[in-house]
Design an enzyme around this catalytic site. Structure first.
Site, PDB file in Angstrom:
ATOM      1  N   ASP A  71       0.835  -1.194   0.000  1.00  0.00           N
ATOM      2  CA  ASP A  71       0.000   0.000   0.000  1.00  0.00           C
ATOM      3  C   ASP A  71       0.875   1.251   0.000  1.00  0.00           C
ATOM      4  O   ASP A  71       1.865   1.330   0.743  1.00  0.00           O
ATOM      5  CB  ASP A  71      -0.898  -0.031   1.246  1.00  0.00           C
ATOM      6  CG  ASP A  71      -1.755   1.204   1.389  1.00  0.00           C
ATOM      7  OD1 ASP A  71      -2.632   1.418   0.532  1.00  0.00           O
ATOM      8  OD2 ASP A  71      -1.539   1.962   2.358  1.00  0.00           O
ATOM      9  N   GLU A  82       1.659  -0.495  -5.002  1.00  0.00           N
ATOM     10  CA  GLU A  82       0.728   0.579  -5.324  1.00  0.00           C
ATOM     11  C   GLU A  82       1.613   1.815  -5.482  1.00  0.00           C
ATOM     12  O   GLU A  82       2.061   2.394  -4.488  1.00  0.00           O
ATOM     13  CB  GLU A  82      -0.296   0.796  -4.204  1.00  0.00           C
ATOM     14  CG  GLU A  82      -1.294   1.891  -4.542  1.00  0.00           C
ATOM     15  CD  GLU A  82      -2.211   2.247  -3.376  1.00  0.00           C
ATOM     16  OE1 GLU A  82      -3.377   2.580  -3.635  1.00  0.00           O
ATOM     17  OE2 GLU A  82      -1.754   2.214  -2.222  1.00  0.00           O
TER      18      GLU A  82
END
Length: 703
Positions: A342, A378
């Site tokens: 993330d 990401e």
């Protein structure tokens, strides 16, 4: 109680069959107490007197799995110097393998009195916070083997443990929303029939429900609020939270592996649940605040490139050790097959800039364990210069946000999209070729947990996040969506027909694109969140997958058929970029790829740059695949023509001449069944096909 010196490594609580070794790092502490917690609310404190390189440790004979514990850190409380030690706060072990209980929000779990953030709060947090748990590391993995699915054969399915399983009618009530549910035959059968090879789980590291959300009657449903990087989230366990969650998670991984499905974890190593300077003191902040967090020039405050209040200090050797130890633990002990990181741009920040050669990536590159699993970034954060799609090291793959945006733009009718769409369809060579990566570096997706579902992408122009309690201010306002003529629910047959067609267009485009496709859970059932594009706090029916009683319907069947079409034909999952010319050694004079106008003429520069251009034909030559198979032999496949009509009107397409005599329709998104291998209409070279507005047709020519 006997207390032996113990060892400084490994960190955390390590049970050896006769007792437990405890070790915790802190450079700022004057002394640290290990507190063994009892069910009557009392605790036994043991001072950790042995210290090696700022690691305090002790071995306690007879301390068994299931024992709850925490640390009390004695040291300076001086926020103006970045120091926030407070022995009144029972702290989680940063290396805890399991966590018991939840946080009961109140002033007790904060290091300061409400209204006076620079003062010290001496209220005891122990009755109001979570506890670390000693676990039994032994587990019978049997003959468990990781599937080791190659990227070109991978189909990723992003899912939430609870959201995927909470409403499945075949699951017993006590299993719904748990790790055990992932191992249930009903879930595994659905995934295998769909053709999924990798289950990408949204965060399962122990996380915290924010104080603000709890006060609003909401929850941190998505789980991007980690407090324990080694512990499976205890609320997803059906067997208990005194270490049973570890066994339950391992059992789920073992069952998924038996079905040939990899397990990828969405991990959040960029920040923790302790928030900014007004956040609670649960673990890292009280143990060694300046070693774990990036502080500003005024050390009372935290640098925040994540939008969550804090960022971990990626130039700290102790933070890097924590992350690498955690990653190795999940691979070696929990048998997971990869990670999706993330806000990975934050991991690259050693100071302010995003540096792709930062220490973290150096460590991953040389690590003999972590470097061998799937690593997905990401590739953005909220800091300056944080959008880094295409800029990660060669070992990494990336969520390709540019793919998502371009495919959405094409099908909603955005002008001047065709040229970029061609790049996204063929693996985004503009992003990945120059640094030695291949099309498989691109994780292609149209929807994910963050944003509209597939249904809502074609049913809403605007977000509808009122249920989140922020007056619809939260969430992305620019979604590249199109409601097909009516906002939200509609009973207009024409609108519903167009929406169904658009969903098929997105699924088909995803599966026909070079790269690695990723589906979002429930999209195969046209799951809706009623226009909420930021359902991070909605732990309820709005976010949970609604499993249809009739088995799923036409969209599910279409999705399955497209996944299997891709799996059956290597021309859709090439390991190298197209050359745009005939391939040497293939004895085929045709190019490996060619582009045509709907009229059957090769595309010119003018065709590509026309503002209104929204249709084209793509030839994929199955006889010109340049990469060999595992034995070094040529790969041959059928050839295909992909006909895209993203315009708002029906268009007549001419089948190009000189690229095959006879073709057969195998996909047509204009009809509900969509995919009809071997039974579709046949068309000869130079023949004509009329594609209805916003539709896609695939023609196949046998090798």
């Amino acid at each position: 109680m006997q207390v032996w010196p113990g060892e400084a490594y490994p960190l955390g609580a390590t049970y050896d069959g006769a007792g437990t070794n405890f070790a915790v790092f802190s450079e700022t502490a004057d002394r640290i107490e290990l507190c063994l917690l009892h069910d009557d609310g009392s605790e036994t404190a043991v001072e950790l007197r042995e210290t090696d390189a700022f690691v305090r440790h002790a071995y306690l004979p007879g301390v068994m799995p299931g024992q709850r514990y925490g640390f009390r850190v004695h040291g300076p409380y001086a926020p103006e110097r970045g120091l926030r030690c407070n022995s009144a706060k029972l702290l989680l072990d940063p290396y805890a393998r399991a966590v018991s209980g939840t946080v009961t929000w109140g002033e007790e779990v904060y290091g300061y009195p409400f209204g006076s953030p620079d003062k010290r709060n001496d209220l005891d947090s122990a009755p109001h916070t979570m506890a670390s748990v000693v676990i039994n590391p032994y587990f019978d993995w049997g003959d468990d083997r990781r599937p080791h699915t190659e990227y070109h054969r991978t189909v990723i399915y992003e899912a939430h443990v609870k959201g995927l399983t909470m409403r499945h009618p075949a699951l017993p009530d006590e299993l719904r929303g748990t790790y055990a549910a992932l191992a249930h035959p009903a879930i595994i059968e659905h995934l295998t029939e769909l053709g999924v090879t990798a289950l990408e789980l949204m965060p399962v590291h122990q996380f915290v429900n924010d104080h603000r959300l709890v006060d609003m009657g909401l929850a941190n449903y998505w789980g991007y609020n980690t407090i324990g990087f080694f512990a499976p989230h205890n609320a997803y366990a059906s067997w208990g939270d005194r270490g049973q969650q570890v066994l339950e998670f391992k059992s789920a991984v073992r069952a998924l592996h038996e079905a040939g499905i990899e397990v990828i974890l969405d991990v959040v190593y960029n920040h923790t649940a302790e928030g900014n300077h007004l956040g609670p003191t649960l673990s890292f902040r009280g143990i060694d605040n300046p070693s774990y967090y990036r502080l500003t020039d005024d050390p009372r405050y935290y640098m925040d490139t994540t939008g969550t209040g804090n960022s971990l200090l990626m130039r700290s050797p102790h933070v890097l050790q924590l992350i690498m130890d955690s990653l190795r633990y999940w691979v070696t002990e929990m048998h997971v097959d990869g990670f999706r990181f993330d806000l990975a741009a934050t991991l690259a920040r050693q100071f302010h800039e995003v540096d792709r050669l930062s220490s973290f990536f150096d460590l991953v590159q040389q690590d003999p364990v972590v470097s061998q699993v799937k690593l997905i970034a990401e590739p953005w954060d909220v800091g300056e210069g944080g959008y880094q799609v295409g800029n990660f090291p060669a070992l990494w793959t990336e969520w390709n946000g540019k793919y998502r945006d371009t495919v959405r733009d094409l099908w909603r009718g955005e002008p001047r999209t065709l040229a970029e769409f061609a790049s996204r369809l063929t693996g985004s060579s503009d992003l990945y070729q120059d640094d030695g990566r291949r099309p498989l570096a691109s994780i292609n997706f149209v929807t994910c947990h963050d944003g509209f579902t597939l249904h809502d992408l074609v049913a809403f122009n605007d977000k509808h996040n009122e249920a989140n309690g922020e007056d619809n201010r939260d969430g992305e306002s620019y979604n590249r969506s199109w409601n097909c003529g009516a906002e939200g629910e509609s009973d207009d047959p024409a609108v519903l027909q167009l929406r169904d067609r658009q969903m098929r267009n997105f699924i088909a485009t995803l599966m026909l694109s070079q790269g690695v496709p990723m589906l979002s859970h429930g999209d195969e059932y046209a799951r809706t969140q009623q226009g909420n594009n930021n359902a991070y706090c909605q732990d309820n029916e709005l976010s949970w997958v609604e499993w249809p009683e009739d088995g799923g319907g036409e969209l599910l069947e279409f999705t399955r058929a497209m996944v299997w079409l891709r799996r059956d034909h290597p021309v859709f999952r090439r390991r190298r970029f197209f050359h745009g010319r005939p391939v040497q050694g293939t004895h085929d004079e045709l190019s490996d790829i060619a582009w045509f106008t709907p009229g059957g003429q090769e595309m010119t520069q003018r065709d590509w740059t026309s503002a209104q251009a929204s249709a084209l034909t793509v030839f994929l030559n199955g006889n010109a695949i340049s990469e060999p198979d595992t034995r070094g032999e040529r790969i041959t496949d059928d050839s295909f023509l992909l006909l895209f009509n993203a315009s708002p009107k029906a268009l007549e397409f001419v089948v190009p001449v000189d690229h095959g005599r006879q073709w057969q329709v195998v996909v047509d998104t204009a009809v509900p069944e969509g995919v009809t291998p071997g039974t579709g209409d046949k068309v000869a070279a130079g023949g004509r096909l009329t594609l209805v507005d916003r539709s896609l047709v695939v023609l196949q020519r046998p090798a």
